[in-house]
Design a protein around this motif. Structure first.
Motif, PDB file in Angstrom:
ATOM      1  N   LEU A 186       0.866  -1.247   0.019  1.00  0.00           N
ATOM      2  CA  LEU A 186       0.054   0.028  -0.002  1.00  0.00           C
ATOM      3  C   LEU A 186       0.679   1.148  -0.024  1.00  0.00           C
ATOM      4  O   LEU A 186       0.642   2.309  -0.862  1.00  0.00           O
ATOM      5  N   ARG A 187       2.157   1.158   0.581  1.00  0.00           N
ATOM      6  CA  ARG A 187       2.904   2.433   0.734  1.00  0.00           C
ATOM      7  C   ARG A 187       3.414   2.637  -0.668  1.00  0.00           C
ATOM      8  O   ARG A 187       3.730   3.669  -1.224  1.00  0.00           O
ATOM      9  N   GLN A 188       4.083   1.421  -1.107  1.00  0.00           N
ATOM     10  CA  GLN A 188       4.341   1.473  -2.538  1.00  0.00           C
ATOM     11  C   GLN A 188       3.337   2.225  -3.522  1.00  0.00           C
ATOM     12  O   GLN A 188       3.558   2.832  -4.395  1.00  0.00           O
ATOM     13  N   ARG A 189       2.221   1.811  -3.573  1.00  0.00           N
ATOM     14  CA  ARG A 189       1.063   2.560  -4.293  1.00  0.00           C
ATOM     15  C   ARG A 189       1.067   3.792  -4.028  1.00  0.00           C
ATOM     16  O   ARG A 189       0.850   4.584  -5.013  1.00  0.00           O
ATOM     17  N   ILE A 190       1.105   4.423  -2.914  1.00  0.00           N
ATOM     18  CA  ILE A 190       1.105   5.810  -2.545  1.00  0.00           C
ATOM     19  C   ILE A 190       2.560   6.520  -3.307  1.00  0.00           C
ATOM     20  O   ILE A 190       2.324   7.429  -3.842  1.00  0.00           O
ATOM     21  N   GLY A 195      -2.990   3.423  -9.168  1.00  0.00           N
ATOM     22  CA  GLY A 195      -4.316   3.235  -8.661  1.00  0.00           C
ATOM     23  C   GLY A 195      -4.965   4.558  -8.514  1.00  0.00           C
ATOM     24  O   GLY A 195      -4.551   5.729  -8.882  1.00  0.00           O
ATOM     25  N   ARG A 196      -5.911   4.620  -7.735  1.00  0.00           N
ATOM     26  CA  ARG A 196      -6.805   5.859  -7.615  1.00  0.00           C
ATOM     27  C   ARG A 196      -6.598   6.677  -6.003  1.00  0.00           C
ATOM     28  O   ARG A 196      -7.278   7.528  -5.505  1.00  0.00           O
ATOM     29  N   ILE A 197      -5.403   6.014  -5.167  1.00  0.00           N
ATOM     30  CA  ILE A 197      -5.517   6.201  -3.636  1.00  0.00           C
ATOM     31  C   ILE A 197      -4.973   7.653  -3.580  1.00  0.00           C
ATOM     32  O   ILE A 197      -5.632   8.307  -2.664  1.00  0.00           O
ATOM     33  N   ARG A 198      -4.310   8.282  -4.684  1.00  0.00           N
ATOM     34  CA  ARG A 198      -3.850   9.610  -4.411  1.00  0.00           C
ATOM     35  C   ARG A 198      -4.931  10.426  -4.887  1.00  0.00           C
ATOM     36  O   ARG A 198      -5.010  11.812  -4.596  1.00  0.00           O
ATOM     37  N   GLN A 199      -6.204  10.012  -5.451  1.00  0.00           N
ATOM     38  CA  GLN A 199      -7.084  10.938  -5.898  1.00  0.00           C
ATOM     39  C   GLN A 199      -8.120  10.971  -5.004  1.00  0.00           C
ATOM     40  O   GLN A 199      -9.096  11.689  -5.058  1.00  0.00           O
ATOM     41  N   HIS A 200      -8.334  10.144  -3.816  1.00  0.00           N
ATOM     42  CA  HIS A 200      -9.220  10.095  -3.035  1.00  0.00           C
ATOM     43  C   HIS A 200      -8.697  10.573  -1.466  1.00  0.00           C
ATOM     44  O   HIS A 200      -7.502  10.876  -1.423  1.00  0.00           O
ATOM     45  N   GLY A 201      -9.663  10.682  -0.713  1.00  0.00           N
ATOM     46  CA  GLY A 201      -9.665  11.186   0.655  1.00  0.00           C
ATOM     47  C   GLY A 201      -9.095  10.147   1.615  1.00  0.00           C
ATOM     48  O   GLY A 201      -8.529   9.165   1.450  1.00  0.00           O
ATOM     49  N   ALA A 202      -9.130  10.542   3.163  1.00  0.00           N
ATOM     50  CA  ALA A 202      -8.618   9.677   4.120  1.00  0.00           C
ATOM     51  C   ALA A 202      -9.432   8.598   4.295  1.00  0.00           C
ATOM     52  O   ALA A 202      -9.007   7.637   4.563  1.00  0.00           O
ATOM     53  N   ASP A 203     -10.846   8.616   4.115  1.00  0.00           N
ATOM     54  CA  ASP A 203     -11.629   7.382   4.052  1.00  0.00           C
ATOM     55  C   ASP A 203     -11.343   6.332   3.295  1.00  0.00           C
ATOM     56  O   ASP A 203     -11.458   5.181   3.655  1.00  0.00           O
ATOM     57  N   LEU A 205      -8.178   5.836   1.981  1.00  0.00           N
ATOM     58  CA  LEU A 205      -7.025   5.335   2.468  1.00  0.00           C
ATOM     59  C   LEU A 205      -7.302   4.315   3.716  1.00  0.00           C
ATOM     60  O   LEU A 205      -6.792   3.087   3.925  1.00  0.00           O
ATOM     61  N   ALA A 206      -8.351   4.593   4.516  1.00  0.00           N
ATOM     62  CA  ALA A 206      -8.728   3.637   5.890  1.00  0.00           C
ATOM     63  C   ALA A 206      -9.038   2.489   5.176  1.00  0.00           C
ATOM     64  O   ALA A 206      -9.023   1.563   5.744  1.00  0.00           O
ATOM     65  N   TYR A 207     -10.143   2.657   3.986  1.00  0.00           N
ATOM     66  CA  TYR A 207     -10.649   1.314   3.371  1.00  0.00           C
ATOM     67  C   TYR A 207      -9.414   0.464   2.887  1.00  0.00           C
ATOM     68  O   TYR A 207      -9.543  -0.665   3.126  1.00  0.00           O
ATOM     69  N   ALA A 208      -8.496   1.301   2.348  1.00  0.00           N
ATOM     70  CA  ALA A 208      -7.318   0.442   1.621  1.00  0.00           C
ATOM     71  C   ALA A 208      -6.490  -0.387   2.949  1.00  0.00           C
ATOM     72  O   ALA A 208      -6.081  -1.310   2.562  1.00  0.00           O
ATOM     73  N   VAL A 209      -6.281   0.263   3.923  1.00  0.00           N
ATOM     74  CA  VAL A 209      -5.496  -0.449   4.896  1.00  0.00           C
ATOM     75  C   VAL A 209      -6.534  -1.528   5.558  1.00  0.00           C
ATOM     76  O   VAL A 209      -5.898  -2.565   5.689  1.00  0.00           O
ATOM     77  N   MET A 210      -7.879  -1.563   5.614  1.00  0.00           N
ATOM     78  CA  MET A 210      -8.644  -2.574   6.015  1.00  0.00           C
ATOM     79  C   MET A 210      -8.618  -3.678   4.991  1.00  0.00           C
ATOM     80  O   MET A 210      -8.519  -4.814   5.231  1.00  0.00           O
TER      81      MET A 210
END
Length: 408
Positions: A186-190, A195-203, A205-210
């Motif tokens: 996940l850190r590598q994706r950031i 993917g779309r993680i940099r275009q979305h908010g903190a929620d 990122l919380a989903y991605a961690v879970m």
């Protein structure tokens, strides 16, 4: 998910590369191990005299280490921090979403300062430092708190508690300090803006961690599936307490996995239904997919539990069958020797041949002894042929080989 009718193999959906990277190599090596460390059920210990909301880490806890990633759509900042004071300055300059990962729960002052900085509830911070929490999700005024269990290796006895706080522009993850985690992809994706993680908010990122934590259970379940396949091949031929102990250990691990995954599904379900946590409409479909992953894992664990129960029944049936085979051999031997004993005892009676010509006339016959031996041999061969004709001899091995051929 489907179950093969021949091998009873639980087939899981295609794994994500992130979860395979976490546990892939170790899960392959673990299948060949003969003995497993039994997963223990740990009861959380609390200080009865401490008031609610007290932050009292357990003794010998590892020192807290802070790693921060701040990112937006166009840039990423990543650094290790020594204290929360530096985090306060970084938060004011963060480009978008701030991800704070803390390894180790030994510093109570760190969590108190963290609670003051982000407005975290004291009861949630208390649960962070008290390990072995049940997976759950709770909503507070401006943030949500989620607890999950994360496997640290392919061994189900090794689980690590991960606490997740997330608000409007931040995500805080707390691990109890065991080395390694499954969040590096996940850190590598950031870092790589994949993917779309940099275009979305903190929620998101919380989903991605879970989601990454949930997916890390797939290799664990696959490893258990491989072990049960081996047991299925061995249970027909192998005997002894060692196999029973291994099957019982697998059943215990599956019970623990079921308990963890069932609570995880309930916690993520609360987030999906909007009953806990600030989740946007854009993130809800992804969170529902994560909830579906937990359901798939739970179904696979239930199927493996049924397979373990079947293996125990098959082992008991095999043990009973082997005992019956031994009893059958002894019965056949006794059945053969009963008429032999009768013949021997008949001609061993001490009647006076001189007093009557009917008293054991065979004793004076030239071929009396060979006749007695031939009668005994013929009786034995006759019984053996009869037993074979009835199927009591000579077919057990063929049936066992036929069953083993079907299983393979």
């Amino acid at each position: 998910m489907w179950i093969s009718p021949i091998k009873s193999v639980v087939c899981l959906p295609a794994l994500r590369r992130s979860s395979l990277r976490c546990l892939g190599e170790e899960s392959k090596m673990a299948i060949s191990k003969k003995r497993r460390r039994r997963a223990s059920i740990v009861i959380p210990q609390r200080e009865h005299s401490a008031p609610p909301g007290s932050i009292e880490p357990p003794p010998n806890s590892s020192t807290s280490r802070l790693h921060v990633i701040a990112y937006g759509t166009d840039r990423v900042e990543e650094r290790d921090l020594d204290d929360v004071a530096a985090l306060r300055e970084l938060r004011n300059q963060a480009p978008g979403v701030l991800w704070v990962n803390i390894e180790g729960i030994g510093d109570a002052s760190t969590f108190k300062e963290l609670g003051d900085l982000f407005g975290l509830h004291s009861l949630a911070l208390e649960d962070v430092v008290h390990l072995h929490q049940r997976p759950k999700a709770e909503e507070y005024d401006d943030h949500a708190y989620v607890v999950l269990q994360m496997p640290t290796s392919d061994d189900t006895a090794s689980l690590e508690q991960v606490s997740i706080f997330f608000g409007a522009d931040y995500v805080i993850t707390v691990q109890d300090g065991q080395p390694g985690d499954c969040l590096e992809p996940l850190r590598q994706r950031i870092r790589g803006a994949r993917g779309r993680i940099r275009q979305h908010g903190a929620d998101y990122l919380a989903y991605a961690v879970m989601d990454t934590i949930v997916d890390s259970f797939f290799p664990v379940v696959e490893q258990l599936n491989g072990r049960l396949e081996q047991f299925e091949d061995q249970v027909i031929d192998r005997d002894g307490d060692e196999l029973v102990a291994e099957i019982h250990a697998a059943r215990h691990e599956l019970h623990m996995l079921r308990r963890v995954l069932a609570s995880s599904r309930e916690a993520i379900g609360l987030l999906v239904r909007g009953e806990a946590g600030p989740i946007s409409e854009l993130t809800l479909p992804f969170l529902r997919d994560c909830h579906d992953h937990t359901a798939q894992l739970l179904d696979a664990v239930e199927a493996l539990r049924e397979l373990v129960a079947g293996l125990m029944d098959l082992h008991l049936a095999g043990t009973s069958n082997r005992m019956n085979e031994a009893m059958k051999v002894l019965t056949i031997i006794a059945t053969i020797f009963i008429p032999l004993s009768f013949i021997a005892s008949l001609y061993g009676m001490n009647f006076d041949r001189l007093s009557s010509p009917w008293n054991m006339p065979e004793l004076g016959w030239r071929f009396g002894y060979p006749f007695a031996l031939s009668l005994m041999l013929g009786t034995s061969v006759g019984f053996l042929l009869y037993f074979r004709h009835r199927g009591w001899l000579g077919k057990t091995r063929k049936k066992t080989a036929h069953v083993r051929g079907e299983l393979s």
